[in-house]
Design a protein around this motif. Sequence first.
Motif, PDB file in Angstrom:
ATOM      1  N   MET A 602     -11.034   0.979   3.428  1.00 50.79           N
ATOM      2  CA  MET A 602     -11.471   1.980   2.466  1.00 50.79           C
ATOM      3  C   MET A 602     -12.446   1.390   1.463  1.00 50.79           C
ATOM      4  SD  MET A 602      -9.150   4.488   0.098  1.00 50.79           S
ATOM      5  CE  MET A 602      -8.271   3.116  -0.606  1.00 50.79           C
ATOM      6  N   ALA A 603     -12.176   0.164   1.027  1.00 53.16           N
ATOM      7  CA  ALA A 603     -13.068  -0.492   0.080  1.00 53.16           C
ATOM      8  C   ALA A 603     -14.465  -0.644   0.665  1.00 53.16           C
ATOM      9  CB  ALA A 603     -12.489  -1.852  -0.292  1.00 53.16           C
ATOM     10  N   ILE A 604     -14.517  -1.070   1.910  1.00 55.99           N
ATOM     11  CA  ILE A 604     -15.819  -1.308   2.535  1.00 55.99           C
ATOM     12  C   ILE A 604     -16.565   0.010   2.775  1.00 55.99           C
ATOM     13  CG2 ILE A 604     -16.935  -2.209   4.605  1.00 55.99           C
ATOM     14  CD1 ILE A 604     -14.616  -4.270   4.709  1.00 55.99           C
ATOM     15  N   LEU A 636     -16.481  -8.363   9.844  1.00 47.55           N
ATOM     16  CA  LEU A 636     -16.722  -7.806  11.183  1.00 47.55           C
ATOM     17  C   LEU A 636     -15.700  -8.346  12.189  1.00 47.55           C
ATOM     18  CD1 LEU A 636     -20.617  -7.912  11.453  1.00 47.55           C
ATOM     19  CD2 LEU A 636     -19.187  -5.869  11.587  1.00 47.55           C
ATOM     20  N   GLU A 637     -15.135  -9.525  11.889  1.00 45.83           N
ATOM     21  CA  GLU A 637     -14.166 -10.156  12.780  1.00 45.83           C
ATOM     22  C   GLU A 637     -12.723  -9.955  12.318  1.00 45.83           C
ATOM     23  OE1 GLU A 637     -15.039 -12.387  15.848  1.00 45.83           O
ATOM     24  OE2 GLU A 637     -16.224 -10.573  15.481  1.00 45.83           O
ATOM     25  N   ASP A 638     -12.522  -8.935  11.446  1.00 43.44           N
ATOM     26  CA  ASP A 638     -11.167  -8.634  10.988  1.00 43.44           C
ATOM     27  C   ASP A 638     -10.268  -8.303  12.178  1.00 43.44           C
ATOM     28  OD1 ASP A 638      -8.912  -6.899   9.760  1.00 43.44           O
ATOM     29  OD2 ASP A 638      -9.960  -7.694   7.999  1.00 43.44           O
ATOM     30  N   THR A 639      -8.988  -8.551  12.024  1.00 48.21           N
ATOM     31  CA  THR A 639      -8.033  -8.311  13.110  1.00 48.21           C
ATOM     32  C   THR A 639      -7.684  -6.833  13.269  1.00 48.21           C
ATOM     33  OG1 THR A 639      -6.229  -8.738  11.562  1.00 48.21           O
ATOM     34  CG2 THR A 639      -6.997 -10.586  12.909  1.00 48.21           C
ATOM     35  N   GLU A 640      -8.075  -5.998  12.291  1.00 51.63           N
ATOM     36  CA  GLU A 640      -7.774  -4.575  12.369  1.00 51.63           C
ATOM     37  C   GLU A 640      -9.036  -3.786  12.677  1.00 51.63           C
ATOM     38  OE1 GLU A 640      -5.171  -2.713   9.663  1.00 51.63           O
ATOM     39  OE2 GLU A 640      -4.279  -4.599   8.966  1.00 51.63           O
ATOM     40  N   THR A 641      -8.932  -2.907  13.640  1.00 56.23           N
ATOM     41  CA  THR A 641     -10.090  -2.140  14.115  1.00 56.23           C
ATOM     42  C   THR A 641     -10.718  -1.319  13.009  1.00 56.23           C
ATOM     43  OG1 THR A 641      -9.050  -1.993  16.289  1.00 56.23           O
ATOM     44  CG2 THR A 641     -10.869  -0.472  15.833  1.00 56.23           C
ATOM     45  N   ARG A 642      -9.900  -0.706  12.143  1.00 59.53           N
ATOM     46  CA  ARG A 642     -10.460   0.166  11.101  1.00 59.53           C
ATOM     47  C   ARG A 642     -11.325  -0.613  10.117  1.00 59.53           C
ATOM     48  NH1 ARG A 642      -4.718   1.678   8.103  1.00 59.53           N
ATOM     49  NH2 ARG A 642      -3.849  -0.434   8.099  1.00 59.53           N
ATOM     50  N   VAL A 643     -10.983  -1.865   9.882  1.00 51.64           N
ATOM     51  CA  VAL A 643     -11.807  -2.683   8.989  1.00 51.64           C
ATOM     52  C   VAL A 643     -13.137  -2.995   9.652  1.00 51.64           C
ATOM     53  CG1 VAL A 643     -11.968  -4.854   7.720  1.00 51.64           C
ATOM     54  CG2 VAL A 643      -9.762  -3.661   7.892  1.00 51.64           C
ATOM     55  N   VAL A 644     -13.098  -3.327  10.945  1.00 52.79           N
ATOM     56  CA  VAL A 644     -14.329  -3.634  11.683  1.00 52.79           C
ATOM     57  C   VAL A 644     -15.249  -2.422  11.695  1.00 52.79           C
ATOM     58  CG1 VAL A 644     -15.262  -4.277  13.932  1.00 52.79           C
ATOM     59  CG2 VAL A 644     -13.153  -5.364  13.096  1.00 52.79           C
ATOM     60  N   LYS A 645     -14.690  -1.250  11.968  1.00 50.80           N
ATOM     61  CA  LYS A 645     -15.501  -0.032  11.992  1.00 50.80           C
ATOM     62  C   LYS A 645     -16.118   0.248  10.619  1.00 50.80           C
ATOM     63  CE  LYS A 645     -13.190   2.379  15.808  1.00 50.80           C
ATOM     64  NZ  LYS A 645     -12.396   3.581  16.194  1.00 50.80           N
ATOM     65  N   ALA A 646     -15.338  -0.002   9.574  1.00 54.33           N
ATOM     66  CA  ALA A 646     -15.863   0.213   8.226  1.00 54.33           C
ATOM     67  C   ALA A 646     -17.030  -0.727   7.935  1.00 54.33           C
ATOM     68  CB  ALA A 646     -14.750   0.002   7.194  1.00 54.33           C
ATOM     69  N   CYS A 647     -16.927  -1.974   8.369  1.00 52.99           N
ATOM     70  CA  CYS A 647     -18.011  -2.936   8.170  1.00 52.99           C
ATOM     71  C   CYS A 647     -19.272  -2.493   8.915  1.00 52.99           C
ATOM     72  CB  CYS A 647     -17.588  -4.323   8.626  1.00 52.99           C
ATOM     73  SG  CYS A 647     -16.402  -5.129   7.548  1.00 52.99           S
ATOM     74  N   LYS A 648     -19.104  -2.075  10.156  1.00 52.35           N
ATOM     75  CA  LYS A 648     -20.258  -1.631  10.944  1.00 52.35           C
ATOM     76  C   LYS A 648     -20.907  -0.399  10.324  1.00 52.35           C
ATOM     77  CE  LYS A 648     -18.643  -3.518  15.387  1.00 52.35           C
ATOM     78  NZ  LYS A 648     -18.222  -3.191  16.768  1.00 52.35           N
ATOM     79  N   TYR A 649     -20.065   0.527   9.844  1.00 50.39           N
ATOM     80  CA  TYR A 649     -20.578   1.745   9.191  1.00 50.39           C
ATOM     81  C   TYR A 649     -21.422   1.392   7.960  1.00 50.39           C
ATOM     82  CZ  TYR A 649     -20.368   5.830   6.098  1.00 50.39           C
ATOM     83  OH  TYR A 649     -20.688   6.849   5.233  1.00 50.39           O
ATOM     84  N   THR A 650     -20.911   0.473   7.133  1.00 50.42           N
ATOM     85  CA  THR A 650     -21.617   0.112   5.904  1.00 50.42           C
ATOM     86  C   THR A 650     -22.859  -0.727   6.189  1.00 50.42           C
ATOM     87  OG1 THR A 650     -19.526   0.178   4.695  1.00 50.42           O
ATOM     88  CG2 THR A 650     -21.345  -0.968   3.638  1.00 50.42           C
ATOM     89  N   LEU A 651     -22.778  -1.595   7.198  1.00 52.69           N
ATOM     90  CA  LEU A 651     -23.957  -2.398   7.551  1.00 52.69           C
ATOM     91  C   LEU A 651     -25.090  -1.522   8.074  1.00 52.69           C
ATOM     92  CD1 LEU A 651     -22.367  -5.573   9.169  1.00 52.69           C
ATOM     93  CD2 LEU A 651     -23.845  -5.498   7.144  1.00 52.69           C
TER      94      LEU A 651
END
Length: 842
Positions: A602-604, A636-651
Amino acid sequence: MKSRSHKRCKTLRQSKDKASSLQILQSSVKWHHMEHMATSLCDAYSNVVTDQAMILAMNSSFVDPLLQFESQLKIIESSFKRVFAIPSLEEVKEMGDCEDDKEDLENLYRNILNIFEDTLLILVSKDLYKLQVLKEMVMWMNEDRSYLQERAMVIISRVLSFASRKARGYASFDAPCLGVLAAELSLLCSHADSSITQQASVGMYHLLCIAKHQNADILKNKSAKYDKSGSQHFLPFASDAEFLPKALQREKTKIAQNVGETLMPSLLTDFVWSLLVRLSASDYTTALEASTILKLTLEYHAHKVTMVSKIVDFIYKQLRGNSSHIMKQAMLQVITLLTRMSPKKVIFQMMDYPVPADNTLIMMWHAAGSESSVAPHVLKTILLILKGKPGEMHDKIMDRRRFSLDATNMMPVAASQALCTLLPVCPYKKAVAQFFPQLLMALMLQLSYSSNLKLMTEDRPLYAWDALSVLLNCSGLQHVDTALKKKNCRNQFSQELFHHHGVHLVAKTLSDYKFPQFPETLHYLYKLSVEGPRGSEDSVITVIFLTELLNNFFKDPFPEEFLVLFRNWVNDSNPVVSKLSLQKIASLAPVINKHNGGIRSMAIRHFGELLKDMSQYTWMLNDVVLMGLVPLILFLEDTETRVVKACKYTLEICALELNWSKSYLLKDEYYNFELVVLNICNNLLLSRGNYITDLISDTLGFLRSSRAYLRRTSVILVGYLAKLGGHLLLRDEIEVMLEAVDRVLWDEDPVIRELAKITHNIFKEVANGLNTSNVKQSLQRLFKFIYTKKLKPLYNYKQHNNLTGSPEGIKETKNDKEGLMDENFEEILGKDERFTRASEEE
């Protein structure tokens, strides 16, 4: 001889005849005067008897009491003007030819006065409320000095004496005129005519006796009061009144102390109000006496005065007119004394006038600011007003406390202007130091409000900014004020789109100059944050200011108390607060390290939304993107998919600002962490090379993370950044960075250890390539900045689903400088045209 003698006798006889005629004429005139006087006295007697009959008849009627009294008062006024317009007793007695005539005239004269006095006594005996008549009598005396003032004062003092005895028999009674009557008697106690002075002092004594009985419930449990010197000043209510002329006659201090002590607050307010009105008297002596008594009363008993707002408003209106010097000085002194005892009431009223304040109001501000003892209370009141939002409409155009017709709340703007006047005043220096954080943040809020409401116009300056400048200068921060002016900070606040940047600029400038008020300011901001600000804009300002102070004063370790705040702000109901806090989170490794996957994602994502909202802030967006770039890459290499998706969305949102056309590399079918890092770093080399050193510093902070994947990704990223920006680093900086990487060489994760070896070699290579001469280093930087080439992959890194990983993910390279790619890596790399051209160039 006979002829001459005859002429002399004739002349003598003529002279005697003339003298006799003159005597006869004089006697005739005197008799006519006496006859006229007798007729006048008889008429006065007849009228006063008739008036008494009418008044007493009304007294026994069933007419409404208010209408009854008004009718009686009209008759009494007419009777008063006839009774006290007759000559003095001495003049009347001179008209008598003999003792019998003189006695008759005197008796008639005394009967007239006695009937008038009896009428008043009968009225008062029925209802002490009708002591109001005495107040009116004094007013009539003041209007026409030709009336027999001494005789009138005798009657007034006698009626008061009677009323004081009558009051003892009442459990309670209403006598609302005592305050005004006391004010008039206090002035007459210093009259030039000693007989009037004596009667006025006697009347004042009896009035205070009445007030004492009226106020018995309040005073019964109180002991005698003492003045500031410790001496007893309560009047000795003795049966013998011989001492009274000495006790109150021309004793203004004694009068002021006893009146203030005895009268109830409402009556004391009437007393003060009446004296205030008399300040504008055309008679200089009366105005001076009123000024003196008013000052003495307020010095001892200003805390009992009610209707302070009304008094302040009256003074303001009087001062705006053509006031005399004595009146002006006296009224300003009243403001000072009222501020001492009722600062909140005075300040609130003085805020309720049109903005900008005129010279009269500024003069009143100076008077209010001359009391150092109440400076903290004044500033507290102003701070309370500064919590309001300018321009808000009141539910009612007029309420009981407001005397202006402006329904729009401009009091916060007036408060800002008032600070410009008050803060530089010497008595306020200590209070300014005490309330610096509160004043600073209140003005930040007002600057924000002023920008939103577009309150800055050609005829309405930005007073909140002026007040901020005064605050800084009064707090020993002249250099900060000068720096802000050079940075044109004021214009940031005058434009709605940039006022948040203005807040950021103020906080940063204060930090740059290491302002000594930092500890108390930080404490206040923390207190605000924990308690929860009052409105959404308060929260925004608090987050911006706190974040900037923390950025400049706390690098590592970051205080745990503030980490909690930022975690809470992530879920704030105000989206701006949430995004601003996430802007800080994005640049703070320890914060993200301790959120759960839901909060991290959510933060990302919120950070990405923040970037969208900031699209109009083109001059500021670049810094924000690059400040949050490192965490976005590493997670981007977080162990949780939702964090990875959030990083890709923000990038992907960052791609436009970074001029990165290869955002497709974030798609699942093309994604490879090292390739994404390589592509972004190549882009940074071409367009944002001057940020690389800062990015290296941000990345090093993650090398100590408790999460293995963050240590792995940070080792890779810092290696690429070092390879790119090595020519921008100094030897001392490289040594520090090498120490940070050295610690990772002993990491418990074998994959991290292998990656760290490659990164360590990169730093050694950069260090060996540096010239020892500072001049040579500068030239080397210049030429490397002009001529740059894109990088090829340095690591052959593949993602690992488990945290521990294995060394199989890394294959040895031929020369330990370039990594070999698997087939998928080679295939994706070929799609990047810029990378292909870079290979061809090599």
